[in-house]
Design a protein around this motif. Structure first.
Motif, PDB file in Angstrom:
ATOM      1  N   ILE A  46       2.936   1.909   1.862  1.00 18.98           N
ATOM      2  CA  ILE A  46       3.216   3.179   1.183  1.00 18.98           C
ATOM      3  C   ILE A  46       2.113   3.497   0.192  1.00 18.98           C
ATOM      4  O   ILE A  46       1.690   4.656   0.049  1.00 18.98           O
ATOM      5  CB  ILE A  46       4.593   3.092   0.487  1.00 18.98           C
ATOM      6  CG1 ILE A  46       5.692   2.983   1.542  1.00 18.98           C
ATOM      7  CG2 ILE A  46       4.824   4.317  -0.396  1.00 18.98           C
ATOM      8  CD1 ILE A  46       7.072   2.813   0.958  1.00 18.98           C
ATOM      9  N   GLU A  47       1.605   2.458  -0.498  1.00 19.64           N
ATOM     10  CA  GLU A  47       0.557   2.689  -1.493  1.00 19.64           C
ATOM     11  C   GLU A  47      -0.724   3.217  -0.852  1.00 19.64           C
ATOM     12  O   GLU A  47      -1.503   3.906  -1.494  1.00 19.64           O
ATOM     13  CB  GLU A  47       0.269   1.384  -2.240  1.00 19.64           C
ATOM     14  CG  GLU A  47       1.420   0.952  -3.145  1.00 19.64           C
ATOM     15  CD  GLU A  47       1.141  -0.392  -3.803  1.00 19.64           C
ATOM     16  OE1 GLU A  47       0.067  -0.973  -3.476  1.00 19.64           O
ATOM     17  OE2 GLU A  47       1.956  -0.853  -4.603  1.00 19.64           O
ATOM     18  N   GLN A  48      -0.943   2.880   0.398  1.00 17.24           N
ATOM     19  CA  GLN A  48      -2.137   3.390   1.071  1.00 17.24           C
ATOM     20  C   GLN A  48      -2.092   4.904   1.265  1.00 17.24           C
ATOM     21  O   GLN A  48      -3.137   5.554   1.354  1.00 17.24           O
ATOM     22  CB  GLN A  48      -2.306   2.712   2.431  1.00 17.24           C
ATOM     23  CG  GLN A  48      -2.602   1.230   2.341  1.00 17.24           C
ATOM     24  CD  GLN A  48      -2.708   0.600   3.718  1.00 17.24           C
ATOM     25  OE1 GLN A  48      -2.577   1.279   4.723  1.00 17.24           O
ATOM     26  NE2 GLN A  48      -2.936  -0.720   3.753  1.00 17.24           N
ATOM     27  N   TYR A  49      -0.899   5.471   1.356  1.00 19.19           N
ATOM     28  CA  TYR A  49      -0.750   6.906   1.603  1.00 19.19           C
ATOM     29  C   TYR A  49      -0.551   7.708   0.316  1.00 19.19           C
ATOM     30  O   TYR A  49      -0.536   8.927   0.358  1.00 19.19           O
ATOM     31  CB  TYR A  49       0.430   7.152   2.544  1.00 19.19           C
ATOM     32  CG  TYR A  49       0.201   6.612   3.930  1.00 19.19           C
ATOM     33  CD1 TYR A  49      -0.541   7.326   4.852  1.00 19.19           C
ATOM     34  CD2 TYR A  49       0.706   5.369   4.302  1.00 19.19           C
ATOM     35  CE1 TYR A  49      -0.764   6.824   6.121  1.00 19.19           C
ATOM     36  CE2 TYR A  49       0.492   4.862   5.573  1.00 19.19           C
ATOM     37  CZ  TYR A  49      -0.252   5.593   6.473  1.00 19.19           C
ATOM     38  OH  TYR A  49      -0.470   5.090   7.724  1.00 19.19           O
ATOM     39  N   LEU A  50      -0.343   7.032  -0.843  1.00 18.26           N
ATOM     40  CA  LEU A  50      -0.167   7.754  -2.110  1.00 18.26           C
ATOM     41  C   LEU A  50      -1.506   8.298  -2.582  1.00 18.26           C
ATOM     42  O   LEU A  50      -2.546   7.643  -2.478  1.00 18.26           O
ATOM     43  CB  LEU A  50       0.426   6.817  -3.169  1.00 18.26           C
ATOM     44  CG  LEU A  50       1.862   6.341  -2.899  1.00 18.26           C
ATOM     45  CD1 LEU A  50       2.306   5.410  -4.007  1.00 18.26           C
ATOM     46  CD2 LEU A  50       2.817   7.513  -2.786  1.00 18.26           C
ATOM     47  N   ARG A  51      -1.494   9.489  -3.125  1.00 18.02           N
ATOM     48  CA  ARG A  51      -2.710  10.133  -3.596  1.00 18.02           C
ATOM     49  C   ARG A  51      -2.722  10.182  -5.129  1.00 18.02           C
ATOM     50  O   ARG A  51      -1.671  10.331  -5.771  1.00 18.02           O
ATOM     51  CB  ARG A  51      -2.822  11.561  -3.035  1.00 18.02           C
ATOM     52  CG  ARG A  51      -2.851  11.630  -1.522  1.00 18.02           C
ATOM     53  CD  ARG A  51      -2.969  13.072  -1.058  1.00 18.02           C
ATOM     54  NE  ARG A  51      -2.961  13.174   0.388  1.00 18.02           N
ATOM     55  CZ  ARG A  51      -4.039  13.047   1.161  1.00 18.02           C
ATOM     56  NH1 ARG A  51      -5.207  12.827   0.592  1.00 18.02           N
ATOM     57  NH2 ARG A  51      -3.944  13.161   2.459  1.00 18.02           N
TER      58      ARG A  51
END
Length: 435
Positions: free
Chosen positions: A415-420
């Motif tokens: 999920i952290e990879q997709y957070l901006r």
């Protein structure tokens, strides 16, 4: 003489006579332009006939053909005489050789390529005048490697922009069979192996036509197929003594080199003969195999069109769920399910009804929805002999794992990879507004 003429270069009228090697010339004293030139003689014959020529012409160099070019022309002439071609074919071949030899692409090449160039000129000339000739014949006469000959041939066609007509496969069969040593009395060939050339050519033509109708010729080199057809035709004319003769021994007796794929072409043609022979009613009680089916080649070729039609109809009916009655040429009920799930049923009056229209086999070999596609009985070699593709490493690593359904849990690190970040969100909004 001064002042009588004007110089065409500078327009000056200062033109004077100038004696040069006992010859008078008119020269412009301003720019040195030569207005007129004296006359000289060059050879003894010209002096004998009092023929005067210009001095500039006497200095022209006469280019003589080199020794290799003369030898190449002689090789072209000798090769045409060996092949016994028409005079116009020989003249065209010599003209092509002179054009190619003077071309920039063939000036600095090896002697092997120049030897192959001789064969290419003869081969192209024969093709242009509809004289059937194979590359293997030229290569065997000149002792040139086929790969080198093919390279020089393609290069020559490209550089000289030659227009070469296509050659009929049937003409190649006749030419190839003419080169066999099995049609004339020879001490090295036993009498039981000698055969009439017309009979072999006629039957080999029919076998090649059969191979063409069953897709065996598509995308294939013609020489192995012709060799296989000639071998089977020669065997079928006297099978008692020739069935035990292998393809290698046949090529050795015939005085030709065995092409590597010829044995595979023999096997493919024999498989077609076996499939068609099973439709002959008088051979139903015979046990046919790859060796005995050659005996019945004459019967198979005589009824070739009917046997092909029956074989295709039978395969169509079997794929649709019924079986073919060869005597009637119609499908009868089987009472079993087809490969795709459709079945034959009976109506209330005792008649038969086939599968529903969406389940019937189409002429192209496709069935309706929910059915497996039926494989045609004859296919081109590119479809029947596909090369297996190497699987990707990622696909190999994924084998044995469960398929992705989309219901799996997502970890926090994913999920952290997709957070901006706020800066990325602002930049994305600004770019979206511009678009």
């Amino acid at each position: 003489m001064s002042g009588q003429r004007k110089c065409p270069e500078c327009g000056s009228s200062k033109v004077e006579e100038d004696s040069h090697y006992s010859q008078n010339h008119l020269v412009c004293t301003e720019c040195g332009f030569l207005l007129t030139e004296g006359l000289l003689t060059t050879t003894r014959s010209e002096e004998t006939f009092s023929q005067a020529v210009r001095y500039s012409e006497t200095t022209a160099e006469v280019k003589k053909p080199c020794r290799n070019q003369i030898q190449g022309q002689k090789r072209v002439h000798d090769l045409c005489r060996i092949l016994r071609v028409r005079p116009v074919v020989e003249d065209t071949a010599i003209e092509l050789y002179l054009r190619a030899y003077e071309h920039q692409s063939f000036l600095h090449v090896t002697l092997e390529k120049k030897e192959a160039l001789v064969g290419c000129c003869v081969h192209i000339s024969c093709r242009q005048h509809n004289w059937p000739l194979t590359m293997s014949t030229i290569c065997s006469l000149l002792h040139v490697e086929p790969a080198l000959f093919s390279t020089v041939y393609q290069h020559m066609v490209k550089e000289l922009t030659l227009d070469i007509p296509t050659l009929s496969l049937l003409d190649l069969v006749k030419t190839h069979c003419d080169g066999l040593n099995l049609f004339q009395n020879s001490a090295s060939v036993p009498s039981m192996f000698l055969e009439n050339k017309d009979k072999v050519v006629d039957r080999a033509l029919q076998l090649v036509e059969l191979a063409s109708e069953t897709w065996l010729v598509t995308g294939r080199h013609p020489v192995p197929i012709i060799t296989a057809a000639a071998y089977l035709a020669w065997q079928s004319l006297l099978p008692v003594h020739r069935l035990k003769c292998s393809l290698g021994k046949f090529c050795k007796l015939a005085g030709i080199r065995q092409p590597p794929p010829a044995s595979l072409r023999v096997k493919e043609i024999v498989d077609i003969l076996l499939r068609l022979a099973s439709q002959l009613a008088w051979l139903a009680s015979q046990r046919l195999d790859a060796k005995t089916v050659v005996k019945y080649t004459n019967d198979i070729l005589r009824h070739r069109a009917l046997l092909l039609r029956q074989t295709l109809s039978l395969a169509w009916t079997e794929n649709a769920g019924g079986h073919m009655d060869p005597s009637e040429g119609t499908a009868t009920e089987t009472g079993r399910e087809t490969e795709g799930g459709g079945e034959w049923t009976r109506d209330g009056e005792g008649g038969e009804t086939g599968p529903s229209p969406q389940d019937q086999l189409s002429p192209t070999g496709n069935m309706g929805p929910g059915h497996k596609r039926a494989a045609p009985i004859f296919l081109p070699p590119c479809l029947t002999q596909r090369k297996k593709r190497k699987s990707c490493p990622e696909a190999e690593g994924s084998q044995g794992t469960e398929p992705t359904t989309g219901e799996e849990e997502i970890s926090d690190s994913e999920i952290e990879q997709y957070l901006r970040t706020p800066d990325e969100v602002a930049a994305f909004q600004a770019a979206r507004a511009i678009l």
